[in-house]
Design a protein around this motif. Sequence first.
Motif, PDB file in Angstrom:
ATOM      1  N   SER A 108      -2.980  34.249  70.249  1.00 41.75           N
ATOM      2  CA  SER A 108      -3.330  35.650  70.511  1.00 41.75           C
ATOM      3  C   SER A 108      -2.740  36.169  71.817  1.00 41.75           C
ATOM      4  CB  SER A 108      -4.849  35.822  70.530  1.00 41.75           C
ATOM      5  OG  SER A 108      -5.430  35.260  71.697  1.00 41.75           O
ATOM      6  N   LYS A 109      -2.272  35.265  72.669  1.00 41.99           N
ATOM      7  CA  LYS A 109      -1.643  35.688  73.924  1.00 41.99           C
ATOM      8  C   LYS A 109      -0.233  36.240  73.687  1.00 41.99           C
ATOM      9  CE  LYS A 109      -4.913  33.831  76.687  1.00 41.99           C
ATOM     10  NZ  LYS A 109      -5.688  32.940  75.801  1.00 41.99           N
ATOM     11  N   THR A 110       0.370  35.865  72.538  1.00 42.73           N
ATOM     12  CA  THR A 110       1.765  36.223  72.305  1.00 42.73           C
ATOM     13  C   THR A 110       1.998  37.004  71.013  1.00 42.73           C
ATOM     14  OG1 THR A 110       2.190  34.103  71.205  1.00 42.73           O
ATOM     15  CG2 THR A 110       2.587  34.214  73.583  1.00 42.73           C
ATOM     16  N   MET A 111       1.037  36.995  70.081  1.00 45.56           N
ATOM     17  CA  MET A 111       1.232  37.692  68.818  1.00 45.56           C
ATOM     18  C   MET A 111      -0.118  38.047  68.202  1.00 45.56           C
ATOM     19  SD  MET A 111       2.222  34.723  66.021  1.00 45.56           S
ATOM     20  CE  MET A 111       3.852  34.541  66.699  1.00 45.56           C
ATOM     21  N   TRP A 112      -0.056  38.835  67.131  1.00 46.70           N
ATOM     22  CA  TRP A 112      -1.255  39.167  66.371  1.00 46.70           C
ATOM     23  C   TRP A 112      -1.687  37.958  65.545  1.00 46.70           C
ATOM     24  CZ3 TRP A 112      -4.598  43.215  65.786  1.00 46.70           C
ATOM     25  CH2 TRP A 112      -4.298  44.388  66.489  1.00 46.70           C
ATOM     26  N   VAL A 113      -2.993  37.788  65.428  1.00 45.29           N
ATOM     27  CA  VAL A 113      -3.551  36.744  64.577  1.00 45.29           C
ATOM     28  C   VAL A 113      -4.625  37.372  63.696  1.00 45.29           C
ATOM     29  CG1 VAL A 113      -4.659  34.492  64.442  1.00 45.29           C
ATOM     30  CG2 VAL A 113      -3.170  35.020  66.381  1.00 45.29           C
ATOM     31  N   SER A 114      -4.467  37.189  62.395  1.00 44.81           N
ATOM     32  CA  SER A 114      -5.513  37.606  61.461  1.00 44.81           C
ATOM     33  C   SER A 114      -6.211  36.351  60.946  1.00 44.81           C
ATOM     34  CB  SER A 114      -4.917  38.380  60.284  1.00 44.81           C
ATOM     35  OG  SER A 114      -4.444  39.636  60.700  1.00 44.81           O
ATOM     36  N   LEU A 115      -7.530  36.349  61.059  1.00 46.70           N
ATOM     37  CA  LEU A 115      -8.323  35.207  60.601  1.00 46.70           C
ATOM     38  C   LEU A 115      -9.000  35.544  59.283  1.00 46.70           C
ATOM     39  CD1 LEU A 115      -9.934  34.194  64.018  1.00 46.70           C
ATOM     40  CD2 LEU A 115      -7.987  33.122  62.863  1.00 46.70           C
ATOM     41  N   ASN A 116      -9.231  34.518  58.470  1.00 52.84           N
ATOM     42  CA  ASN A 116      -9.892  34.722  57.193  1.00 52.84           C
ATOM     43  C   ASN A 116     -11.330  35.167  57.434  1.00 52.84           C
ATOM     44  OD1 ASN A 116     -11.133  34.435  54.636  1.00 52.84           O
ATOM     45  ND2 ASN A 116      -9.579  32.947  54.039  1.00 52.84           N
ATOM     46  N   ALA A 117     -11.635  36.392  57.032  1.00 59.68           N
ATOM     47  CA  ALA A 117     -12.928  37.002  57.359  1.00 59.68           C
ATOM     48  C   ALA A 117     -14.113  36.220  56.813  1.00 59.68           C
ATOM     49  CB  ALA A 117     -12.973  38.438  56.844  1.00 59.68           C
ATOM     50  N   ILE A 118     -13.956  35.594  55.648  1.00 62.52           N
ATOM     51  CA  ILE A 118     -15.110  34.935  55.043  1.00 62.52           C
ATOM     52  C   ILE A 118     -15.491  33.650  55.769  1.00 62.52           C
ATOM     53  CG2 ILE A 118     -14.612  35.944  52.788  1.00 62.52           C
ATOM     54  CD1 ILE A 118     -13.651  33.202  51.871  1.00 62.52           C
ATOM     55  N   TYR A 119     -14.554  33.085  56.525  1.00 62.99           N
ATOM     56  CA  TYR A 119     -14.855  31.853  57.252  1.00 62.99           C
ATOM     57  C   TYR A 119     -15.509  32.113  58.608  1.00 62.99           C
ATOM     58  CZ  TYR A 119     -11.928  29.242  53.942  1.00 62.99           C
ATOM     59  OH  TYR A 119     -11.395  28.662  52.815  1.00 62.99           O
ATOM     60  N   LEU A 120     -15.301  33.283  59.188  1.00 64.57           N
ATOM     61  CA  LEU A 120     -15.735  33.518  60.561  1.00 64.57           C
ATOM     62  C   LEU A 120     -17.254  33.500  60.694  1.00 64.57           C
ATOM     63  CD1 LEU A 120     -13.193  36.232  61.696  1.00 64.57           C
ATOM     64  CD2 LEU A 120     -13.522  33.989  62.739  1.00 64.57           C
ATOM     65  N   GLN A 121     -17.718  32.733  61.662  1.00 61.87           N
ATOM     66  CA  GLN A 121     -19.141  32.575  61.933  1.00 61.87           C
ATOM     67  C   GLN A 121     -19.397  32.844  63.420  1.00 61.87           C
ATOM     68  OE1 GLN A 121     -21.344  32.075  59.484  1.00 61.87           O
ATOM     69  NE2 GLN A 121     -19.628  32.034  58.017  1.00 61.87           N
ATOM     70  N   PRO A 122     -20.669  33.047  63.821  1.00 64.44           N
ATOM     71  CA  PRO A 122     -20.973  33.334  65.236  1.00 64.44           C
ATOM     72  C   PRO A 122     -20.391  32.311  66.204  1.00 64.44           C
ATOM     73  CG  PRO A 122     -22.892  33.775  63.888  1.00 64.44           C
ATOM     74  CD  PRO A 122     -21.871  33.161  62.980  1.00 64.44           C
ATOM     75  N   GLU A 123     -20.417  31.028  65.816  1.00 59.44           N
ATOM     76  CA  GLU A 123     -19.896  30.004  66.739  1.00 59.44           C
ATOM     77  C   GLU A 123     -18.388  30.151  66.951  1.00 59.44           C
ATOM     78  OE1 GLU A 123     -20.753  27.879  62.718  1.00 59.44           O
ATOM     79  OE2 GLU A 123     -21.662  29.443  63.991  1.00 59.44           O
ATOM     80  N   ASP A 124     -17.681  30.678  65.947  1.00 57.26           N
ATOM     81  CA  ASP A 124     -16.244  30.903  66.123  1.00 57.26           C
ATOM     82  C   ASP A 124     -15.986  31.987  67.164  1.00 57.26           C
ATOM     83  OD1 ASP A 124     -15.426  29.070  64.068  1.00 57.26           O
ATOM     84  OD2 ASP A 124     -16.060  30.552  62.588  1.00 57.26           O
ATOM     85  N   ILE A 125     -16.782  33.031  67.134  1.00 58.23           N
ATOM     86  CA  ILE A 125     -16.646  34.109  68.117  1.00 58.23           C
ATOM     87  C   ILE A 125     -16.934  33.577  69.519  1.00 58.23           C
ATOM     88  CG2 ILE A 125     -17.400  36.414  68.768  1.00 58.23           C
ATOM     89  CD1 ILE A 125     -15.961  36.208  66.035  1.00 58.23           C
ATOM     90  N   THR A 126     -17.964  32.740  69.616  1.00 60.19           N
ATOM     91  CA  THR A 126     -18.296  32.126  70.901  1.00 60.19           C
ATOM     92  C   THR A 126     -17.129  31.299  71.426  1.00 60.19           C
ATOM     93  OG1 THR A 126     -20.648  32.048  70.340  1.00 60.19           O
ATOM     94  CG2 THR A 126     -19.889  30.573  72.087  1.00 60.19           C
ATOM     95  N   HIS A 127     -16.523  30.502  70.545  1.00 65.10           N
ATOM     96  CA  HIS A 127     -15.392  29.659  70.959  1.00 65.10           C
ATOM     97  C   HIS A 127     -14.198  30.505  71.389  1.00 65.10           C
ATOM     98  CE1 HIS A 127     -17.019  26.108  68.353  1.00 65.10           C
ATOM     99  NE2 HIS A 127     -17.638  26.224  69.511  1.00 65.10           N
ATOM    100  N   LEU A 128     -13.945  31.592  70.688  1.00 67.49           N
ATOM    101  CA  LEU A 128     -12.838  32.473  71.075  1.00 67.49           C
ATOM    102  C   LEU A 128     -13.059  33.049  72.462  1.00 67.49           C
ATOM    103  CD1 LEU A 128     -12.180  34.410  67.739  1.00 67.49           C
ATOM    104  CD2 LEU A 128     -10.608  32.822  68.869  1.00 67.49           C
ATOM    105  N   LYS A 129     -14.293  33.434  72.755  1.00 73.93           N
ATOM    106  CA  LYS A 129     -14.602  33.956  74.089  1.00 73.93           C
ATOM    107  C   LYS A 129     -14.435  32.876  75.150  1.00 73.93           C
ATOM    108  CE  LYS A 129     -17.786  37.538  72.474  1.00 73.93           C
ATOM    109  NZ  LYS A 129     -19.206  37.997  72.407  1.00 73.93           N
ATOM    110  N   GLU A 130     -14.897  31.665  74.821  1.00 76.69           N
ATOM    111  CA  GLU A 130     -14.774  30.561  75.778  1.00 76.69           C
ATOM    112  C   GLU A 130     -13.317  30.213  76.052  1.00 76.69           C
ATOM    113  OE1 GLU A 130     -18.955  28.229  74.620  1.00 76.69           O
ATOM    114  OE2 GLU A 130     -17.024  27.521  73.853  1.00 76.69           O
ATOM    115  N   GLU A 131     -12.467  30.391  75.059  1.00 75.99           N
ATOM    116  CA  GLU A 131     -11.040  30.091  75.211  1.00 75.99           C
ATOM    117  C   GLU A 131     -10.244  31.290  75.743  1.00 75.99           C
ATOM    118  OE1 GLU A 131      -9.580  27.244  74.807  1.00 75.99           O
ATOM    119  OE2 GLU A 131     -11.237  26.094  73.952  1.00 75.99           O
ATOM    120  N   ALA A 132     -10.970  32.363  76.120  1.00 80.77           N
ATOM    121  CA  ALA A 132     -10.338  33.568  76.692  1.00 80.77           C
ATOM    122  C   ALA A 132      -9.284  34.155  75.752  1.00 80.77           C
ATOM    123  CB  ALA A 132      -9.730  33.260  78.063  1.00 80.77           C
ATOM    124  N   ALA A 133      -9.625  34.223  74.479  1.00 76.09           N
ATOM    125  CA  ALA A 133      -8.714  34.802  73.492  1.00 76.09           C
ATOM    126  C   ALA A 133      -8.522  36.293  73.752  1.00 76.09           C
ATOM    127  CB  ALA A 133      -9.264  34.595  72.086  1.00 76.09           C
TER     128      ALA A 133
END
Length: 345
Positions: A108-133
């Motif tokens: 996400s630092k260099t390009m657009w990323v689309s994630l599969n919407a049906i897989y995304l869960q709250p913990e994934d959002i937390t991990h993205l924030k922790e990784e400074a996405a």
Amino acid sequence: MLGFSVYLDKDLTADDHNYLLGMRNAGFKEVFTSLTGLKDEADIVLKRLDQLTSWCKDLELKVMADVSQDDLHYLGYDLADAEEIKKLNVTGLRINDQVLMRFVSKLSKTMWVSLNAIYLQPEDITHLKEEAANFDHIRALFDFYSQSETGMDEKWFEEKNQWLHNCNLETAAFISGDGVKRGPFFAGETTLESQRGVYPLAAALNLKDLACNNVIVGDRLTSETIKSFARYTKDHAITLHVDEKNTFLNENQWHNYLYLAQDIVRLRSEGELPKFEAQDLPLDRPVGTISINSNGLNSNEIHIAKRNLPVNKDGRILGRVCDEECSLLPHIEPGQKVIFKNLEK
């Protein structure tokens, strides 16, 4: 944003280039392609992708490539190597399997990323924030479902879509086209089952009503539908094709009233309209029927039935909107321009 699909299961042709050009001119901004499930050798797939990205660069179109980790390995790339993936020359990747969020964050630092919407869960959002996405470069893309009856439930989609917005993610979903359908089912590449076979512009407007940010056409569009999208994107006009030739409808300028009527689309003309005699044998007005009053009341307007309506003894029927475009009638906004065209037979 509007997107459309061009697939790499065969060599690209001049017809594909013309389609890209026509869709770009109609207001589409992004091309979706897929690198999944291709049976050709890796060098052939990459050659086709290079041709597509080269054309899209010239036409200023973005390219989103659908991949899995296994697909990337087959093509000689590693999801963990963001710098190497940039050599694919795509605007972004749509990762269709479950992946580590640290890879997504780096990409996400260099390009657009689309994630599969049906897989995304709250913990994934937390991990993205922790990784400074970079959340400005991440969106959630819902799948398309090629087989009839397998499409997504609209209420579930709406709830998931709202949750993703609450997570500060843009969303995207597919609508089916009205041109050539893809195999093996040939039933249209649509996210919502309720939209399977629905006129594409109506489906796109429905996704907009459901607060979906981006719409991707999963199949080809016909030339007439491309023109309808062009009039919508450029002039915010709705095009309706009429079942019989009617110069009166075609030559006048029409706008919806500044409110929404429950049962009809109530269109005003800027000019003086001719007087019409009442129908000799008054007829019922099924959905899509276009009529005008003959008694002098509201004589500068015509009505389009949004539902099945009874006989109007003081009216005259002028024509009927073609069946597939009747789904557009609920989406005509207050004050919106409406253009009538003859249905080619």
